[in-house]
Design an enzyme around this catalytic site. Structure first.
Site, mmCIF file in Angstrom:
data_model
loop_
_atom_site.group_PDB
_atom_site.id
_atom_site.type_symbol
_atom_site.label_atom_id
_atom_site.label_comp_id
_atom_site.label_asym_id
_atom_site.label_seq_id
_atom_site.Cartn_x
_atom_site.Cartn_y
_atom_site.Cartn_z
ATOM 1 N N HIS A 86 0.623 4.344 24.133
ATOM 2 C CA HIS A 86 0.140 5.539 24.812
ATOM 3 C C HIS A 86 0.052 5.333 26.313
ATOM 4 C CE1 HIS A 86 -1.284 8.653 21.855
ATOM 5 N NE2 HIS A 86 -0.775 7.715 21.085
ATOM 6 N N HIS A 183 -4.519 2.580 13.197
ATOM 7 C CA HIS A 183 -5.933 2.910 13.303
ATOM 8 C C HIS A 183 -6.736 2.509 12.076
ATOM 9 C CE1 HIS A 183 -5.641 6.091 16.740
ATOM 10 N NE2 HIS A 183 -4.931 5.005 16.976
#
Length: 453
Positions: A86, A183
């Site tokens: 990201h 995650h």
């Protein structure tokens, strides 16, 4: 003994569901990790990438991060980190700025020794460039060696990067690999090397139902001990409603009342054969009951036509749009333009100028960014990829003028929130594994890790 907090995927700055409160939640979670470090007598905080949700974080997010890092620095606790997908872009990183301010250390090929442990870093690298990687590191005179990396690694679900290759080709014998990108926390033993994901610190997707947290890792001469620690985060209420017969909105409201929704994010999932239910009616009712925000995921067939019979979700339209864009096989330049057009931080009146500035910058700094990426979809050809910069800009500007707010999206089994349109990413980042957690370290792990299958 050397004791560190292994965290990652904090995604500071993510305004989930277009909610300013949710944006603050992500920074708050990072601050709680820092608070635990200050209270827990640790030797370092190790961040495995995706500190920010976007490579251009806004000022409040930067100031909040700086304040947290200064707290660590004042306590003499080093912050060691790498760059995730990201944040990925060629050139400087915010992490480099923090390092210049002496508030962080960017890990790489050279060791950073804490106690008797040498830490190394491997930033996120797109799949197209991994064949060029040389997994050679500068040896260190330390009792333990640890690699911190960001990507979807084996032996975990949805992997596209072989941990075995990294370990085999490295000239350093790593005792542990601390990972970010997935995650879902998980741990495995690969021939004596512990490989572990710490998971995210906040729920970046409605599919992340289990508690969020981080790893507490202890290194002794005899063992590597990995324990799970949970964080207190904003509650999510997952309301499942099976509508039978002529049941409809009243049954949904009844089910919502059964949950404590005060200040919570409410995700309502509809199944069964009941009456049609308007998502807006459910969402407004949940908010009236005290919810921070509510979304509806209607799992029922909406039409007999096979082409229209699809699972539809209102949980987060932006996430599904990002997923579809990612599957188009666009170049990183086109993804950058798309992100600029849809970014909530760019005013509509400024989109044209912002797009032009981004394209000019990419042309001068990274011409390779205009090479189309390999399509993610099975059996897809590269025809869907962009073929010229002019087409990217024209399509982006048209979208800026005509793009409506998304109303419905197609629900998928993979998590969508982290499939953001960033420059150097071509992989999903919040994939839920479809199998039980791998074997645990010999020492105890907290029961709060749970079943993340």
């Amino acid at each position: 003994m050397t004791r560190v907090i292994h965290t990652g995927d904090t995604h500071i700055g993510y305004q989930q569901y277009h909610s300013p409160e949710r944006r603050q939640d992500f920074l708050d979670a990072f601050e709680r990790v820092v608070g635990d470090a200050l209270d827990g007598d640790v030797d370092a905080v190790v961040h495995a990438g995706d500190l920010y949700h976007d490579r251009r974080p806004e000022l409040p997010d930067l100031l909040g991060t700086l304040a947290a890092l200064r707290r660590l620095d004042d306590a003499g606790i080093p912050f060691l980190a790498i760059v995730g997908n990201h944040e990925s872009t060629r050139g400087g990183q915010w992490l480099d700025l923090f390092e210049r301010l002496r508030l962080a250390t960017r890990l790489g090929r050279d060791p950073h020794v804490v106690g008797d442990v040498a830490f190394y870093g491997l930033d996120h690298v797109p799949r197209s460039r991994r064949d060029e990687l040389d997994y050679r590191f500068e040896p260190a005179d330390a009792g333990r060696a640890v690699l911190v990396a960001h990507g979807l690694f084996t032996p975990f679900a949805h992997a596209d990067w072989e941990t075995e290759t990294v370990l085999d080709e490295s000239n350093v014998d790593f005792d542990a690999v601390l990972l970010g990108d997935n995650h879902v926390p998980d741990t495995a033993d690969l021939g004596g090397t512990w490989v572990t994901y710490c998971g995210s610190t906040e729920r970046a997707s409605a599919s992340e139902r289990d508690p969020r947290g981080y790893n507490l890792v202890e290194f002794t001469p005899d063992a590597v001990d990995i324990r799970r620690r949970t964080l207190e985060t904003r509650p999510f209420a997952f309301v499942e409603v099976d509508l039978a017969g002529d049941e409809g909105i009243e049954r949904v409201r009844q089910r919502v009342r059964e949950f404590d929704v005060e200040d919570a994010v409410v995700i309502v999932e509809l199944r069964g054969e009941g009456d049609a239910v308007t998502p807006a009616a459910v969402e407004s009712f949940a908010v009236e009951e005290g919810a921070l925000v509510a979304r509806v995921n209607d799992k029922r067939d909406i039409d007999d036509d096979a082409e229209l019979a699809a699972d539809v979700t209102f949980a987060d339209p932006d996430d599904a749009v990002r997923e579809r864009v990612r599957e188009m096989g666009l170049s990183s330049a086109a993804l950058d333009v798309d992100e600029t057009v849809r970014a909530s931080t760019v005013a509509d009146s400024n989109v044209r100028d912002e797009v032009r500035e981004r394209v000019e910058s990419l042309l001068s700094e990274d011409p390779d960014a205009f090479v189309a990426a390999e399509s993610e979809g099975e059996g897809e050809s590269g025809d869907s990829a962009d073929t010229a910069v002019a087409e990217d800009v024209e399509a982006a500007e048209d979208a800026a003028e005509t793009e409506p707010e998304p109303e419905t999206t197609t629900d998928t089994d993979s998590e969508l929130a982290d499939a953001d349109a960033t420059t150097d990413t071509d992989s999903e980042t919040t994939a839920e594994p479809d199998s039980e957690a791998a074997a645990e370290p010999a020492a105890n792990r907290d029961s709060s890790l749970g079943d993340f299958a």
